[in-house]
Scaffold this motif. Structure first.
Motif, mmCIF file in Angstrom:
data_model
loop_
_atom_site.group_PDB
_atom_site.id
_atom_site.type_symbol
_atom_site.label_atom_id
_atom_site.label_comp_id
_atom_site.label_asym_id
_atom_site.label_seq_id
_atom_site.Cartn_x
_atom_site.Cartn_y
_atom_site.Cartn_z
ATOM 1 N N PHE A 172 9.120 9.606 40.840
ATOM 2 C CA PHE A 172 9.615 10.684 40.251
ATOM 3 C C PHE A 172 8.911 12.014 40.824
ATOM 4 O O PHE A 172 9.564 12.742 41.242
ATOM 5 N N CYS A 173 7.660 11.678 40.948
ATOM 6 C CA CYS A 173 6.724 12.704 41.471
ATOM 7 C C CYS A 173 7.296 12.920 43.031
ATOM 8 O O CYS A 173 7.308 14.172 43.591
ATOM 9 N N HIS A 174 7.385 12.040 43.705
ATOM 10 C CA HIS A 174 7.897 12.121 45.195
ATOM 11 C C HIS A 174 9.288 12.905 45.313
ATOM 12 O O HIS A 174 9.346 13.501 46.033
ATOM 13 N N SER A 175 10.221 12.417 44.062
ATOM 14 C CA SER A 175 11.459 12.862 44.315
ATOM 15 C C SER A 175 11.424 14.422 43.896
ATOM 16 O O SER A 175 12.149 15.469 44.499
ATOM 17 N N LEU A 176 10.392 14.893 43.027
ATOM 18 C CA LEU A 176 10.300 16.131 42.624
ATOM 19 C C LEU A 176 9.608 16.877 43.687
ATOM 20 O O LEU A 176 10.285 18.125 43.774
ATOM 21 N N GLY A 177 8.820 16.349 44.503
ATOM 22 C CA GLY A 177 8.422 17.255 45.761
ATOM 23 C C GLY A 177 9.551 17.337 46.540
ATOM 24 O O GLY A 177 9.288 18.505 47.269
ATOM 25 N N THR B 39 7.451 29.417 35.406
ATOM 26 C CA THR B 39 7.010 27.983 35.702
ATOM 27 C C THR B 39 7.744 27.555 36.842
ATOM 28 O O THR B 39 8.929 27.411 36.873
ATOM 29 N N LYS B 40 7.015 27.037 37.862
ATOM 30 C CA LYS B 40 7.388 26.274 38.975
ATOM 31 C C LYS B 40 8.304 24.875 38.746
ATOM 32 O O LYS B 40 8.113 24.484 37.941
ATOM 33 N N ILE B 41 8.960 24.673 39.642
ATOM 34 C CA ILE B 41 10.057 23.355 39.551
ATOM 35 C C ILE B 41 9.083 22.295 39.093
ATOM 36 O O ILE B 41 9.540 21.398 38.382
ATOM 37 N N VAL B 42 8.261 21.861 40.054
ATOM 38 C CA VAL B 42 7.204 21.043 39.691
ATOM 39 C C VAL B 42 6.645 20.811 38.606
ATOM 40 O O VAL B 42 6.758 19.722 37.777
ATOM 41 N N ASP B 43 6.110 21.975 37.973
ATOM 42 C CA ASP B 43 5.518 21.822 36.703
ATOM 43 C C ASP B 43 6.751 21.635 35.572
ATOM 44 O O ASP B 43 6.437 21.051 34.435
ATOM 45 N N LEU B 44 7.661 22.041 35.879
ATOM 46 C CA LEU B 44 8.915 22.113 34.934
ATOM 47 C C LEU B 44 9.082 20.421 34.606
ATOM 48 O O LEU B 44 9.422 19.961 33.873
ATOM 49 N N GLY B 45 9.191 19.877 35.962
ATOM 50 C CA GLY B 45 9.954 18.618 36.091
ATOM 51 C C GLY B 45 8.628 17.575 35.396
ATOM 52 O O GLY B 45 9.191 16.645 34.846
ATOM 53 N N LEU B 46 7.420 17.798 35.518
ATOM 54 C CA LEU B 46 6.355 16.859 35.105
ATOM 55 C C LEU B 46 6.185 17.150 33.545
ATOM 56 O O LEU B 46 6.238 16.235 32.634
ATOM 57 N N GLY B 47 6.585 18.370 33.081
ATOM 58 C CA GLY B 47 6.971 18.641 31.443
ATOM 59 C C GLY B 47 7.780 17.844 31.004
ATOM 60 O O GLY B 47 7.775 17.076 29.830
ATOM 61 N N ILE C 94 -3.144 13.346 32.211
ATOM 62 C CA ILE C 94 -3.755 14.606 32.902
ATOM 63 C C ILE C 94 -2.708 15.406 33.619
ATOM 64 O O ILE C 94 -2.787 16.505 33.413
ATOM 65 N N GLU C 95 -2.145 14.922 34.264
ATOM 66 C CA GLU C 95 -0.864 15.796 35.355
ATOM 67 C C GLU C 95 -0.055 16.360 34.616
ATOM 68 O O GLU C 95 0.325 17.463 34.996
ATOM 69 N N VAL C 96 0.547 15.745 33.488
ATOM 70 C CA VAL C 96 1.712 16.149 32.764
ATOM 71 C C VAL C 96 1.490 17.139 31.706
ATOM 72 O O VAL C 96 2.270 18.035 31.442
ATOM 73 N N GLY C 97 0.319 17.524 31.751
ATOM 74 C CA GLY C 97 -0.324 18.739 30.944
ATOM 75 C C GLY C 97 -0.037 18.833 29.499
ATOM 76 O O GLY C 97 -0.041 17.723 28.761
ATOM 77 N N ARG C 98 0.188 19.917 28.777
ATOM 78 C CA ARG C 98 0.413 20.078 27.366
ATOM 79 C C ARG C 98 1.639 19.962 26.952
ATOM 80 O O ARG C 98 2.733 20.176 27.531
ATOM 81 N N MET C 99 1.759 19.372 25.704
ATOM 82 C CA MET C 99 3.081 19.002 25.037
ATOM 83 C C MET C 99 3.615 20.282 24.392
ATOM 84 O O MET C 99 2.650 21.400 24.512
ATOM 85 N N ASP C 100 4.838 20.499 23.756
ATOM 86 C CA ASP C 100 5.312 21.608 23.396
ATOM 87 C C ASP C 100 4.626 22.221 22.192
ATOM 88 O O ASP C 100 4.491 23.461 21.872
ATOM 89 N N ASN C 101 3.975 21.498 21.435
ATOM 90 C CA ASN C 101 2.918 21.967 20.239
ATOM 91 C C ASN C 101 1.603 22.272 20.868
ATOM 92 O O ASN C 101 0.546 22.504 20.052
ATOM 93 N N ALA C 102 1.339 22.452 22.170
ATOM 94 C CA ALA C 102 0.098 23.001 22.879
ATOM 95 C C ALA C 102 -0.963 21.850 22.657
ATOM 96 O O ALA C 102 -2.111 22.278 23.027
ATOM 97 N N VAL C 103 -0.637 20.759 22.250
ATOM 98 C CA VAL C 103 -1.783 19.563 22.262
ATOM 99 C C VAL C 103 -1.612 19.025 23.527
ATOM 100 O O VAL C 103 -0.657 18.731 24.241
ATOM 101 N N ASP C 104 -2.931 18.618 24.087
ATOM 102 C CA ASP C 104 -2.948 18.145 25.521
ATOM 103 C C ASP C 104 -2.595 16.940 25.471
ATOM 104 O O ASP C 104 -3.049 16.067 24.704
ATOM 105 N N ALA C 105 -1.615 16.479 26.319
ATOM 106 C CA ALA C 105 -1.089 14.929 26.365
ATOM 107 C C ALA C 105 -2.135 13.997 26.723
ATOM 108 O O ALA C 105 -2.090 13.031 25.964
ATOM 109 N N TYR C 106 -3.047 14.204 27.594
ATOM 110 C CA TYR C 106 -4.055 13.341 27.701
ATOM 111 C C TYR C 106 -4.868 13.036 26.489
ATOM 112 O O TYR C 106 -5.209 11.880 26.187
#
Length: 265
Positions: free
Chosen positions: A128-133, A153-161, A208-220
């Motif tokens: 998915f990361c390769h396709s998103l790139g 928000t950039k496309i890559v960050d939208l996709g990771l989210g 770590i790379e997918v970042g924070r969830m909608d409730n602002a809680v860090d996914a990691y």
């Protein structure tokens, strides 16, 4: 004749005085020549036809079937959509294609045995990361001139989210991945299966790379660190009780030192 062409030129706004009056009046004002332009009639099917072409290409990219795609032509399609004020059609369509694809990924992970789920999740993440790139490259103009300005928000960050929200935070997948990772760590601490620790590290990096969830809680923190700390505390509490019951003070300290070095690795 010549007079007809002159009338057409004047009627079309072909020239205009600097004082805002037409060129027929007597004045010493400067004359500004404006190029004659023909009316541009918009193709009513342009946006639909262009998006259909892009959607087909996006699906090929997401399914890793890009052999016959022209990235230059696709870039031009996206450019034209943004140029003619159809950026929202492209944005909404892109998000829908990503959601649909990731729902298919989630479905493919459901029901996998635990000895396959970890590796398959990492494989889908890498693909998915390769396709998103690749998608980001094709939609570079759209990303810079529409997404960042309108959506911030950039496309890559939208996709990771979306990968985080559609795949990783699924209760079944998240719970099973956590259980698998904690089991691997406990076996490694007991002196076996060190080789698979790399997969656990890759999972933690993914969170770590997918970042924070909608409730602002860090996914990691929520999906990996919290169960990791609970599992670690439980493991060493049990181990300490075993050592206290059957080891000398020197043996206990030697074991603790070895554990510290092992955990640091």
């Amino acid at each position: 004749g010549k007079s007809s062409l002159s009338r057409l030129f004047i009627m079309s706004g072909g020239w205009q005085r600097s004082d805002g009056r037409g060129g027929s009046g007597a004045s010493t004002g400067r004359t500004q020549i404006i190029p004659f332009t023909y009316g541009i009639h918009a193709d009513p099917e342009f946006a639909k036809r262009t998006w259909t072409k892009l959607r087909k290409a996006l699906r090929q990219i997401l399914r890793r079937n890009v052999g016959d795609l022209s990235y230059e032509a696709l870039y031009r399609c996206a450019y034209n959509l943004v140029l003619h004020k159809h950026g929202e059609i492209l944005y909404e369509g892109l998000m829908e294609e990503l959601r649909t694809h990731l729902d298919e990924v989630q479905d493919s992970l459901f029901g996998l045995p635990e000895n396959e789920l970890l590796d398959e999740t990492l494989k889908q993440w890498t693909w998915f990361c390769h396709s998103l790139g690749q998608i980001s490259d094709v939609l570079m103009y759209f990303d810079r001139n529409y997404v960042e300005k309108k959506r911030s928000t950039k496309i890559v960050d939208l996709g990771l989210g979306l990968f985080r929200d559609r795949v990783l935070t699924s209760s079944e997948i998240a719970t099973r991945l956590s259980r698998i990772c904690m089991s691997i760590l406990e076996r490694a601490r007991s002196g076996e299966d060190y080789a698979v620790l790399g997969s656990v590290n890759n999972i933690s990096q993914m969170y770590i790379e997918v970042g924070r969830m909608d409730n602002a809680v860090d996914a990691y923190s929520e999906l990996f660190e919290k169960p990791f700390l609970l599992s670690t505390a439980d493991y060493y509490q049990r181990l300490s009780q075993e050592l206290i019951g059957g080891a000398t003070c020197a043996e206990y300290l030697q074991k603790v030192e070895k554990i510290i070095i092992q955990e640091d690795l």
